[in-house]
Design an enzyme around this catalytic site. Structure first.
Site, PDB file in Angstrom:
ATOM      1  N   GLY A   2      53.437  47.414  76.160  1.00 38.37           N
ATOM      2  CA  GLY A   2      53.372  48.163  74.897  1.00 38.37           C
ATOM      3  C   GLY A   2      54.688  48.852  74.588  1.00 38.37           C
ATOM      4  O   GLY A   2      55.301  49.433  75.478  1.00 38.37           O
TER       5      GLY A   2
ATOM      6  N   ARG B 132      53.883  40.871  76.167  1.00 37.22           N
ATOM      7  CA  ARG B 132      53.200  40.596  77.436  1.00 37.22           C
ATOM      8  C   ARG B 132      53.425  39.112  77.698  1.00 37.22           C
ATOM      9  O   ARG B 132      53.604  38.343  76.754  1.00 37.22           O
ATOM     10  CB  ARG B 132      51.715  40.925  77.342  1.00 37.22           C
ATOM     11  CG  ARG B 132      51.484  42.399  77.096  1.00 37.22           C
ATOM     12  CD  ARG B 132      50.173  42.935  77.596  1.00 37.22           C
ATOM     13  NE  ARG B 132      50.247  44.390  77.693  1.00 37.22           N
ATOM     14  CZ  ARG B 132      50.126  45.234  76.670  1.00 37.22           C
ATOM     15  NH1 ARG B 132      49.888  44.771  75.460  1.00 37.22           N
ATOM     16  NH2 ARG B 132      50.240  46.533  76.849  1.00 37.22           N
TER      17      ARG B 132
ATOM     18  N   ASP C 265      53.244  49.946  84.955  1.00 39.46           N
ATOM     19  CA  ASP C 265      53.128  49.502  86.351  1.00 39.46           C
ATOM     20  C   ASP C 265      52.912  47.988  86.472  1.00 39.46           C
ATOM     21  O   ASP C 265      53.353  47.378  87.448  1.00 39.46           O
ATOM     22  CB  ASP C 265      52.068  50.300  87.122  1.00 39.46           C
ATOM     23  CG  ASP C 265      50.762  50.390  86.370  1.00 39.46           C
ATOM     24  OD1 ASP C 265      50.679  49.854  85.248  1.00 39.46           O
ATOM     25  OD2 ASP C 265      49.816  50.979  86.906  1.00 39.46           O
TER      26      ASP C 265
ATOM     27  N   ARG D 183      44.157  54.709  76.879  1.00 33.99           N
ATOM     28  CA  ARG D 183      43.407  53.803  77.777  1.00 33.99           C
ATOM     29  C   ARG D 183      42.391  54.619  78.583  1.00 33.99           C
ATOM     30  O   ARG D 183      41.591  55.318  78.001  1.00 33.99           O
ATOM     31  CB  ARG D 183      44.361  53.018  78.674  1.00 33.99           C
ATOM     32  CG  ARG D 183      45.149  51.993  77.904  1.00 33.99           C
ATOM     33  CD  ARG D 183      45.742  50.937  78.797  1.00 33.99           C
ATOM     34  NE  ARG D 183      46.827  51.480  79.609  1.00 33.99           N
ATOM     35  CZ  ARG D 183      47.670  50.740  80.300  1.00 33.99           C
ATOM     36  NH1 ARG D 183      47.544  49.439  80.273  1.00 33.99           N
ATOM     37  NH2 ARG D 183      48.633  51.272  80.993  1.00 33.99           N
TER      38      ARG D 183
HETATM   39  P1  ADP Z   1      52.362  47.403  81.627  1.00 38.88           P
HETATM   40  O1  ADP Z   1      53.712  47.033  82.155  1.00 38.88           O
HETATM   41  O2  ADP Z   1      52.444  48.283  80.432  1.00 38.88           O
HETATM   42  O3  ADP Z   1      51.449  47.909  82.720  1.00 38.88           O
HETATM   43  P2  ADP Z   1      50.934  44.851  81.646  1.00 38.88           P
HETATM   44  O4  ADP Z   1      50.030  45.246  82.763  1.00 38.88           O
HETATM   45  O5  ADP Z   1      50.363  44.120  80.486  1.00 38.88           O
HETATM   46  O6  ADP Z   1      51.705  46.070  80.996  1.00 38.88           O
HETATM   47  O7  ADP Z   1      52.097  43.962  82.303  1.00 38.88           O
HETATM   48  C1  ADP Z   1      53.166  43.515  81.502  1.00 38.88           C
HETATM   49  C2  ADP Z   1      53.608  42.153  81.975  1.00 38.88           C
HETATM   50  O8  ADP Z   1      54.040  42.228  83.351  1.00 38.88           O
HETATM   51  C3  ADP Z   1      52.516  41.087  81.985  1.00 38.88           C
HETATM   52  O9  ADP Z   1      52.337  40.504  80.727  1.00 38.88           O
HETATM   53  C4  ADP Z   1      53.086  40.086  82.991  1.00 38.88           C
HETATM   54  O10 ADP Z   1      54.042  39.258  82.385  1.00 38.88           O
HETATM   55  C5  ADP Z   1      53.786  40.986  83.990  1.00 38.88           C
HETATM   56  N1  ADP Z   1      52.930  41.197  85.169  1.00 38.88           N
HETATM   57  C6  ADP Z   1      51.939  42.105  85.335  1.00 38.88           C
HETATM   58  N2  ADP Z   1      51.353  41.998  86.548  1.00 38.88           N
HETATM   59  C7  ADP Z   1      52.003  40.979  87.173  1.00 38.88           C
HETATM   60  C8  ADP Z   1      51.883  40.350  88.466  1.00 38.88           C
HETATM   61  N3  ADP Z   1      50.981  40.760  89.347  1.00 38.88           N
HETATM   62  N4  ADP Z   1      52.724  39.325  88.748  1.00 38.88           N
HETATM   63  C9  ADP Z   1      53.637  38.897  87.863  1.00 38.88           C
HETATM   64  N5  ADP Z   1      53.808  39.440  86.644  1.00 38.88           N
HETATM   65  C10 ADP Z   1      53.016  40.462  86.294  1.00 38.88           C
END
Ligand code: ADP
Length: 327
Positions: free
Chosen positions: A12, A73, A104, A173
């Protein structure tokens, strides 16, 4: 050869990313580095949207919300084959360091990327929800709180003129931070967040007494996590005879001109991140705790759930629990 460094925004977007991009370009040049922008997060990393960044790219963006280089994302980045494509794009350009503005999830993805391909990174916690473990503050939170404050102040004007109960739903959230801080600083009558469960019926006697003494409007702040704004509005109608309106603030909370605090924090976060990468830190997140910056591992940040600050919760309980309701 000058060291090369790139920056991307993931997940985001928040207001404060553009000031961070400006500082990134200026400070990278000041440190004798070559800065690059990666457009649209990990998607752009995979699709090789990696462009040299110059002063002119960041001229005039400090006042703008969102992010000039876009965020995204990426489902593909979860697949090691796409991460290899992404790493080869960086290696071809000899970019060895990355700054990632995100949450995270993004840091977890970067941790894998570092383990597989050895590209150093520093994460900057960026989310309006303020729900990242290990840091008191995430980039974008202050601007979001100010947007919410302005909306509540505006709604109060109409609520007080028209004898209504307003239920204002904030983002966050699963975290009640935005709702709680907004309720305290806007003088709301009621605040409902997941961290402090209450029974709405316990407020009835107190609110009836307030109405009898002349109260002619109510402001309630509800965290989106509870998904009960309509139910609360009906409660005011049915139990207290107050005409009610629900106002879901939605994506307005993400936008807006970055606040002074977010601009300054963007500058500080980026400065610490570049200094850390130049000093040889390979995979860390720059956090902010009790007015100090410190570096944490991805495990410290991503493996544990965020807990709302206890001092804030105490304030919230004193202000909003039914047992503290002023008759
Ligand atoms: P945020 O960074 O705000 O927590 P997300 O959880 O949607 O947002 O994660 C953002 C992006 O990070 C995901 O769309 C994906 O590309 C990558 N990502 C998240 N978790 C993993 C993972 N376990 N392994 C690889 N890439 C990941």
């Amino acid at each position: 050869m000058k060291p090369k460094i790139a920056i991307l925004c993931s997940g985001g977007d928040v207001s404060g990313m553009n000031p961070a991009l400006k500082r990134f370009v200026e400070y990278a040049y000041a440190k004798g580095m070559e800065p690059y922008f990666i457009h649209r997060g990990f998607e752009g990393l995979i699709d090789n949207k990696i462009i040299p960044a110059s002063y002119t790219d960041v001229a005039g963006i400090i006042t703008r919300g969102g992010t000039k280089i876009g965020s995204a994302r990426s489902i593909r980045f979860k697949d090691p084959a796409y991460r290899t494509i992404a790493a080869n794009n960086l290696k071809r350009l000899r970019i060895t360091m990355l700054i990632v503005l995100g949450g995270d999830g993004s840091f977890r993805g970067m941790e894998r990327f570092y383990a597989e391909h050895g590209i150093s990174f520093c994460g900057i916690p960026s989310t309006i929800d303020n729900d990242i473990n290990g840091t008191d503050y995430c980039l974008g939170v202050d601007t979001a709180l100010n947007v919410i404050k302005n909306s509540i102040d505006d709604i109060r004007d109409t609520a007080s003129s028209f004898r209504r109960a307003f239920i204002i739903e904030t983002m966050g959230r699963n975290c009640g931070y935005l709702a709680l801080v907004s309720a305290i600083t806007s003088g709301a009558e009621l605040c409902l967040i997941p961290e402090v469960p209450v029974n709405i019926d316990d407020y009835k006697g107190c609110f009836q007494s307030q109405i009898a003494k002349g109260r002619d409007y109510f402001i309630t702040i509800v965290s989106e996590a509870l998904q009960n704004s309509e139910e609360i509005a009906q409660w005011f109608e049915k139990e207290l005879g107050f005409e009610s309106r629900v106002n879901v603030l939605g994506h307005t909370q993400r936008g807006g001109n970055p606040s002074v605090y977010d601009r300054l924090m963007a500058y500080k976060f980026v400065t610490y991140a570049i200094d850390a990468l130049l000093a040889g830190k390979t995979h860390s997140v720059i956090c902010y705790n009790k007015s100090h910056f410190n570096f944490k591992t991805i495990d410290e940040v991503a493996l544990h759930p965020y807990h709302l600050d206890e001092e804030l919760l105490i304030l919230g309980r004193e202000q909003f629990l039914p047992s503290h309701c002023q008759m």
